[in-house]
Design a protein around this motif. Structure first.
Motif, PDB file in Angstrom:
ATOM      1  N   LEU A 286       1.300  -1.341   0.143  1.00 50.90           N
ATOM      2  CA  LEU A 286      -0.057  -0.369  -0.069  1.00 50.90           C
ATOM      3  C   LEU A 286       1.007   1.212  -0.160  1.00 50.90           C
ATOM      4  N   ARG A 287       2.546   1.518  -0.013  1.00 50.46           N
ATOM      5  CA  ARG A 287       3.111   2.027  -0.160  1.00 50.46           C
ATOM      6  C   ARG A 287       2.454   4.082  -1.134  1.00 50.46           C
ATOM      7  N   ASP A 288       1.903   2.734  -2.254  1.00 48.11           N
ATOM      8  CA  ASP A 288       2.015   3.875  -2.724  1.00 48.11           C
ATOM      9  C   ASP A 288       0.715   4.145  -3.404  1.00 48.11           C
ATOM     10  N   CYS A 289      -0.263   3.776  -3.010  1.00 49.93           N
ATOM     11  CA  CYS A 289      -1.310   3.829  -3.262  1.00 49.93           C
ATOM     12  C   CYS A 289      -1.769   5.363  -2.806  1.00 49.93           C
ATOM     13  N   ASN A 290      -2.770   6.077  -3.677  1.00 53.56           N
ATOM     14  CA  ASN A 290      -2.943   7.712  -3.179  1.00 53.56           C
ATOM     15  C   ASN A 290      -4.650   7.452  -2.149  1.00 53.56           C
ATOM     16  N   LYS A 291      -5.404   6.396  -2.456  1.00 46.72           N
ATOM     17  CA  LYS A 291      -6.746   6.561  -1.910  1.00 46.72           C
ATOM     18  C   LYS A 291      -6.213   7.257  -0.291  1.00 46.72           C
ATOM     19  N   ASP A 292      -7.294   8.184  -0.273  1.00 46.71           N
ATOM     20  CA  ASP A 292      -7.318   8.110   1.038  1.00 46.71           C
ATOM     21  C   ASP A 292      -8.824   7.694   1.541  1.00 46.71           C
ATOM     22  N   ILE A 293      -7.746   6.254   2.596  1.00 50.21           N
ATOM     23  CA  ILE A 293      -8.689   5.547   3.000  1.00 50.21           C
ATOM     24  C   ILE A 293      -7.933   5.468   4.535  1.00 50.21           C
ATOM     25  N   THR A 294      -8.854   4.539   5.034  1.00 49.02           N
ATOM     26  CA  THR A 294      -7.685   3.537   6.254  1.00 49.02           C
ATOM     27  C   THR A 294      -8.119   1.510   6.782  1.00 49.02           C
ATOM     28  N   VAL A 295      -7.041   1.564   6.619  1.00 47.76           N
ATOM     29  CA  VAL A 295      -7.339   0.415   6.149  1.00 47.76           C
ATOM     30  C   VAL A 295      -6.657  -0.795   7.175  1.00 47.76           C
ATOM     31  N   ALA A 296      -6.662  -1.334   7.785  1.00 51.81           N
ATOM     32  CA  ALA A 296      -6.859  -1.970   9.739  1.00 51.81           C
ATOM     33  C   ALA A 296      -6.829  -3.538   8.957  1.00 51.81           C
ATOM     34  N   VAL A 297      -5.260  -4.183   9.941  1.00 54.45           N
ATOM     35  CA  VAL A 297      -4.785  -5.307  10.126  1.00 54.45           C
ATOM     36  C   VAL A 297      -4.723  -5.782  10.970  1.00 54.45           C
ATOM     37  N   MET A 298      -5.934  -6.843  11.702  1.00 50.94           N
ATOM     38  CA  MET A 298      -6.322  -7.100  12.866  1.00 50.94           C
ATOM     39  C   MET A 298      -5.934  -8.466  12.973  1.00 50.94           C
ATOM     40  N   GLY A 299      -5.587  -8.753  14.430  1.00 48.72           N
ATOM     41  CA  GLY A 299      -5.031 -10.044  14.705  1.00 48.72           C
ATOM     42  C   GLY A 299      -6.227 -11.155  14.761  1.00 48.72           C
ATOM     43  N   CYS A 300      -7.350 -10.614  15.782  1.00 48.31           N
ATOM     44  CA  CYS A 300      -8.657 -11.511  16.203  1.00 48.31           C
ATOM     45  C   CYS A 300      -9.753 -11.216  15.784  1.00 48.31           C
ATOM     46  N   VAL A 301     -11.514 -11.500  16.047  1.00 50.37           N
ATOM     47  CA  VAL A 301     -12.199 -11.536  15.427  1.00 50.37           C
ATOM     48  C   VAL A 301     -12.603 -10.019  16.577  1.00 50.37           C
ATOM     49  N   VAL A 302     -12.163 -10.308  17.735  1.00 51.69           N
ATOM     50  CA  VAL A 302     -11.982  -9.930  18.937  1.00 51.69           C
ATOM     51  C   VAL A 302     -11.857  -8.312  18.388  1.00 51.69           C
ATOM     52  N   ASN A 303     -10.395  -7.832  18.429  1.00 52.72           N
ATOM     53  CA  ASN A 303     -10.203  -6.759  17.849  1.00 52.72           C
ATOM     54  C   ASN A 303     -10.594  -6.480  16.101  1.00 52.72           C
ATOM     55  N   GLY A 304     -11.209  -7.087  15.789  1.00 53.01           N
ATOM     56  CA  GLY A 304     -11.297  -6.166  14.363  1.00 53.01           C
ATOM     57  C   GLY A 304     -12.632  -6.133  14.193  1.00 53.01           C
ATOM     58  N   PRO A 305     -13.392  -6.660  13.301  1.00 54.41           N
ATOM     59  CA  PRO A 305     -14.836  -4.928  12.849  1.00 54.41           C
ATOM     60  C   PRO A 305     -15.320  -4.121  14.992  1.00 54.41           C
ATOM     61  N   GLY A 306     -15.181  -4.906  15.667  1.00 50.17           N
ATOM     62  CA  GLY A 306     -15.306  -3.853  16.570  1.00 50.17           C
ATOM     63  C   GLY A 306     -14.726  -3.196  16.971  1.00 50.17           C
ATOM     64  N   GLU A 307     -13.220  -3.030  17.134  1.00 53.47           N
ATOM     65  CA  GLU A 307     -12.255  -2.035  17.788  1.00 53.47           C
ATOM     66  C   GLU A 307     -12.503  -1.140  16.165  1.00 53.47           C
ATOM     67  N   ALA A 308     -11.907  -1.637  14.777  1.00 56.44           N
ATOM     68  CA  ALA A 308     -11.352  -0.729  13.840  1.00 56.44           C
ATOM     69  C   ALA A 308     -12.368  -0.630  12.988  1.00 56.44           C
ATOM     70  N   SER A 309     -13.992  -0.575  13.937  1.00 53.79           N
ATOM     71  CA  SER A 309     -15.087  -0.698  12.642  1.00 53.79           C
ATOM     72  C   SER A 309     -14.878   0.664  12.081  1.00 53.79           C
ATOM     73  N   ALA A 310     -14.157   1.791  12.496  1.00 51.82           N
ATOM     74  CA  ALA A 310     -14.189   2.980  11.423  1.00 51.82           C
ATOM     75  C   ALA A 310     -13.003   2.974  10.396  1.00 51.82           C
ATOM     76  N   ALA A 311     -12.271   1.976  10.242  1.00 51.62           N
ATOM     77  CA  ALA A 311     -11.396   2.033   9.279  1.00 51.62           C
ATOM     78  C   ALA A 311     -12.742   0.960   7.710  1.00 51.62           C
ATOM     79  N   ASP A 312     -11.946   1.622   6.922  1.00 49.53           N
ATOM     80  CA  ASP A 312     -12.698   1.459   5.781  1.00 49.53           C
ATOM     81  C   ASP A 312     -13.048   0.288   4.403  1.00 49.53           C
ATOM     82  N   ILE A 313     -11.608  -0.334   5.031  1.00 48.66           N
ATOM     83  CA  ILE A 313     -12.093  -2.003   4.797  1.00 48.66           C
ATOM     84  C   ILE A 313     -11.015  -2.409   5.754  1.00 48.66           C
ATOM     85  N   GLY A 314     -10.644  -4.015   6.331  1.00 44.41           N
ATOM     86  CA  GLY A 314     -10.088  -4.274   7.125  1.00 44.41           C
ATOM     87  C   GLY A 314      -9.685  -5.661   6.636  1.00 44.41           C
TER      88      GLY A 314
END
Length: 350
Positions: A286-314
């Motif tokens: 994603l280094r050269d991606c110019n899209k103004d977005i938040t991308v989440a890479v989370m370890g488990c479902v506990v910290n996934g869709p919940g904690e990173a719910s504001a991410a555009d994609i993850g």
């Protein structure tokens, strides 16, 4: 709204520094000045990485030939880094450089300073005064006992006064130290006594890891106070890494030009996928991606869709698998070895 101290506007080859304009990213060529081919190649790499201003050392007369070669190869403004020899400043100006880095007090008598000023004035070339702990005048060191923040600022203003004597004000000031607290205090003091644009940096910051930490602490802290108009992250590494680090610091303090914001969790005992490797690969992809977005890479479902719910994609890990989620909503389950490809495919759709 983010507060940014108002300074003078200085033009560097068409790029405006200060005056509330965007904070520019600088770097310096590390190739030998006599190797024009390698220097040009490195300058092209810096420009592609998003470097706004490129500095090149001009240690002797032969190195002046580098300036027109760089000007022909890249659109990025070029700064000539010169020490002591005013004749090199004159030749660099004649060769078409956009900015000169020189300390007026180190080039001799007033006549020499006047010649440099005239050469820059008639070509609309700005001058950066670069003071660091090793360049402070003996009289000032004696006054303060060491290269304190106060000493650095007094030295910088002394050099500026030599240019002001000849009605020259297209000045950018840097006051660097390898000691982060000293650098930090010096720039705060400088911002109190001058409205010239300030070039932020921690000199001799170190290798990639240590250099980024030192620079983030010093540069980032000042930017959050609204101080600073242009920055360089000095690393004992490839200059392109300086550009990436500088852009990351700007993004971290909310002053970047957008682009991907990657968030990832530190992993814990619940993690069942190789999250560290996946996160590193995602960052690189994603280094050269110019899209103004938040991308989440989370370890488990506990910290996934919940904690990173504001991410555009993850993505969030499971047991040898993971899920793709968008704004907190689960899209589908995916095998671990296909998580990154599926993530990138979703990003393409955004």
């Amino acid at each position: 709204m983010f507060y940014h101290q108002t300074t003078k506007t200085v033009n560097v080859g068409g790029i405006k520094i200060g005056g509330g304009n965007k904070i520019t990213v600088q770097s310096m060529l590390s190739t030998p000045s006599y190797d024009i081919e390698k220097s040009v190649a490195q300058a092209i790499s810096l420009e592609k990485a998003g470097c706004d201003i490129i500095r090149a050392a001009i240690p002797d007369k032969n190195a002046v030939a580098l300036i027109p070669a760089l000007k022909e190869a890249v659109k990025t403004p070029i700064v000539a880094d010169i020490h002591f020899d005013y004749r090199l400043a004159l030749e660099a100006a004649a060769a078409g450089v956009d900015k000169i880095r020189i300390n007026p007090g180190n080039i001799g008598d007033e006549d020499r300073v006047h010649q440099v000023v005239n050469a820059c004035k008639c070509r609309n070339i700005s001058i950066r005064i670069g003071v660091n702990s090793g360049s402070v005048e003996k009289s000032i060191l004696s006054k303060y006992g060491s290269a304190t923040a106060e000493a650095l600022v007094e030295s910088a203003m002394f050099h500026a006064s030599l240019l002001e004597k000849f009605d020259f004000n297209d000045i950018v000031i840097s006051i660097k130290s390898s000691d982060v607290p000293t650098m930090y205090k010096a720039y705060i003091k400088a911002a109190e006594v001058t409205d010239y644009p300030l070039h932020l940096g921690v000199t001799e910051a170190g290798t990639e890891r240590r250099g980024i930490i030192n620079s983030a602490a010093g540069i980032g802290g000042l930017l959050l106070r609204g101080i600073g108009d242009t920055i360089r992250v000095s690393l004992t590494d490839e200059p392109v890494k300086e550009v990436y680090a500088a852009k990351d610091i700007l993004n971290a303090v909310g002053l970047g030009n957008g682009g991907v914001k990657l968030v990832s969790c530190p992993t814990c005992g619940r993690t069942r996928i190789d999250l560290i490797s996946i996160a590193k690969k995602a960052e690189e992809m994603l280094r050269d991606c110019n899209k103004d977005i938040t991308v989440a890479v989370m370890g488990c479902v506990v910290n996934g869709p919940g904690e990173a719910s504001a991410a555009d994609i993850g993505i969030a890990g499971g047991d040898g698998c993971g899920i793709i989620f968008k704004k907190g909503e689960i899209l589908r389950k995916v095998p671990e070895d296909k998580l990154l490809n599926e993530l990138m495919a979703e990003i393409e759709k955004l």
